[in-house]
Design an enzyme around this catalytic site. Structure first.
Site, PDB file in Angstrom:
ATOM      1  N   GLU A   1     -73.989 -22.488 -79.940  1.00 57.24           N
ATOM      2  CA  GLU A   1     -74.608 -23.813 -79.924  1.00 57.24           C
ATOM      3  C   GLU A   1     -74.462 -24.454 -81.291  1.00 57.24           C
ATOM      4  OE1 GLU A   1     -78.666 -23.418 -78.608  1.00 57.24           O
ATOM      5  OE2 GLU A   1     -78.105 -22.543 -76.683  1.00 57.24           O
TER       6      GLU A   1
ATOM      7  N   GLY B   1     -87.103 -26.657 -72.526  1.00 57.87           N
ATOM      8  CA  GLY B   1     -88.489 -26.647 -72.984  1.00 57.87           C
ATOM      9  C   GLY B   1     -88.867 -27.843 -73.820  1.00 57.87           C
TER      10      GLY B   1
ATOM     11  N   ILE C   1     -93.464 -18.164 -68.234  1.00 60.49           N
ATOM     12  CA  ILE C   1     -92.631 -19.270 -67.749  1.00 60.49           C
ATOM     13  C   ILE C   1     -92.114 -18.970 -66.349  1.00 60.49           C
ATOM     14  CG2 ILE C   1     -90.486 -20.534 -68.134  1.00 60.49           C
ATOM     15  CD1 ILE C   1     -90.985 -20.265 -71.136  1.00 60.49           C
TER      16      ILE C   1
ATOM     17  N   HIS D   1     -79.874 -27.353 -74.583  1.00 56.93           N
ATOM     18  CA  HIS D   1     -81.020 -26.516 -74.947  1.00 56.93           C
ATOM     19  C   HIS D   1     -82.310 -27.331 -75.005  1.00 56.93           C
ATOM     20  CE1 HIS D   1     -81.971 -22.465 -77.079  1.00 56.93           C
ATOM     21  NE2 HIS D   1     -83.024 -22.894 -76.394  1.00 56.93           N
ATOM     22  N   ILE D   2     -82.574 -28.060 -73.919  1.00 55.80           N
ATOM     23  CA  ILE D   2     -83.766 -28.908 -73.880  1.00 55.80           C
ATOM     24  C   ILE D   2     -84.678 -28.566 -72.693  1.00 55.80           C
ATOM     25  CG2 ILE D   2     -82.922 -30.872 -75.206  1.00 55.80           C
ATOM     26  CD1 ILE D   2     -82.764 -30.669 -71.354  1.00 55.80           C
TER      27      ILE D   2
ATOM     28  N   ALA E   1     -82.977 -19.713 -70.336  1.00 57.78           N
ATOM     29  CA  ALA E   1     -83.571 -18.654 -71.165  1.00 57.78           C
ATOM     30  C   ALA E   1     -82.870 -18.599 -72.509  1.00 57.78           C
ATOM     31  CB  ALA E   1     -83.490 -17.316 -70.427  1.00 57.78           C
TER      32      ALA E   1
ATOM     33  N   ASP F   1     -88.757  -7.308 -63.105  1.00 67.59           N
ATOM     34  CA  ASP F   1     -89.143  -7.195 -64.511  1.00 67.59           C
ATOM     35  C   ASP F   1     -89.786  -5.837 -64.724  1.00 67.59           C
ATOM     36  OD1 ASP F   1     -90.249  -7.307 -67.057  1.00 67.59           O
ATOM     37  OD2 ASP F   1     -90.775  -9.420 -66.893  1.00 67.59           O
TER      38      ASP F   1
ATOM     39  N   ASP G   1     -78.564 -24.365 -69.773  1.00 67.17           N
ATOM     40  CA  ASP G   1     -79.245 -25.102 -70.840  1.00 67.17           C
ATOM     41  C   ASP G   1     -79.093 -24.403 -72.183  1.00 67.17           C
ATOM     42  OD1 ASP G   1     -81.054 -27.214 -71.799  1.00 67.17           O
ATOM     43  OD2 ASP G   1     -82.503 -25.586 -72.062  1.00 67.17           O
TER      44      ASP G   1
END
Length: 300
Positions: free
Chosen positions: A254, A276, A149, A273-274, A224, A168, A249
């Site tokens: 939640e 994706g 991603i 949380h949308i 993430a 990373d 997000d």
């Protein structure tokens, strides 16, 4: 029997119904006793991120879990492995949706003018201030985590003229991005986007110290996992103006609880949380999950 505990594209629910008995109840995560009763004896379980696949649920008898998405922190992977339960995430199916979310929300926050509607409706004309917005071209996109991603996000950023820098320790290569340490990414980023799972190592990775290490006016996007950022520290940095804007997000809790810290915080975008989840991504995720679960059960 297949139990689907959260929302799924209806066409692929019907596709599964044509092959097996299906219980489709998207509100089951809110009814834990009913969830346990529904899953007992099922051959397969299909979930998103709200269903906690752990504890007694693991002994209900299912042999596979289809994950409508890619995050696995709601699934006890060790417990599944011990019981021989296969887990099938929809890897890659919502990559573009998340990448678009990051770049579009970053552009909105950089430009700033989209937040001025209430003033305009009140009769003001804040044209001078609105004209101080910033272009995305020429900015540095910092990525913490450089998986699939993040790489797609970087490609979109470069297409709009951004430079991409990424940190990373587990990345196999940095094709398309300049490799850096996390402190270097924090210092360089005009837009910082997070692409890491929630682990003991990443919890509150972006805290007050990390935010203070970012340049004045930088933008933060977290699509993430909740818990990767210290939400209170983000709110403080927005109130002081050190952080130029943020889009969250995902959240530590939640849905949000009544004591959340976000009321009246400026330059803040909240979404449920949308990142994706789009119409197109939901179709791709649902198809991939349905087909993988069906293949596991020998139903294709």
């Amino acid at each position: 029997m297949i139990v689907i505990t959260e929302f799924m594209d209806e066409a692929w629910v019907d596709w599964l119904r044509a092959r097996a008995d299906v219980t489709y109840a998207p509100d089951l995560p809110d009814r834990p006793d009913d969830l346990m009763a529904a899953v007992r004896g099922a051959r397969a379980l299909i979930v998103r991120n709200r269903t906690q696949v752990r504890g007694d649920l693991l002994d209900a008898g299912f042999t596979c879990v289809g994950r409508l998405g890619v995050g696995l922190d709601n699934i006890d992977m060790e417990g599944c492995a011990t019981r021989g339960i296969e887990v099938y995430p929809a890897t890659g199916a919502n990559t573009l949706s998340v990448a678009e979310y990051v770049i579009t929300t970053a552009a909105v926050l950089l430009r700033g003018a989209y937040m001025l509607r209430p003033e305009m409706e009140a009769g003001n004309w804040p044209r001078a201030r609105a004209g101080q917005g910033r272009e995305i071209a020429g900015k540095t996109l910092g990525l913490i985590g450089y998986g699939e991603i993040a790489r797609a996000t970087g490609r979109l950023g470069r297409a709009l003229g951004m430079e991409v820098v990424a940190a990373d320790p587990y990345a196999r290569d940095f094709d398309g991005a300049r490799s850096a340490t996390i402190p270097e990414v924090l210092a360089a980023a005009d837009v910082l986007s997070l692409h890491v799972p929630l682990t003991d190592e990443t919890r509150n990775l972006i805290d007050a110290a990390a935010l203070s290490a970012m340049g004045p006016g930088a933008i933060l996007v977290n699509a993430a996992r909740g818990g990767v950022v210290d939400e209170g520290a983000v709110c403080d940095a927005l109130r002081t103006g050190h952080l130029g804007g943020a889009a969250l997000d995902t959240f530590a809790q939640e849905p949000l609880t009544p004591d959340h810290p976000f009321a009246d915080v400026p330059n803040l975008i909240l979404t449920p949380h949308i990142g994706g989840v789009t119409a197109e991504a939901n179709t791709r995720v649902s198809e991939m999950t349905a087909r993988r679960v069906a293949a596991h059960l020998g139903l294709e």
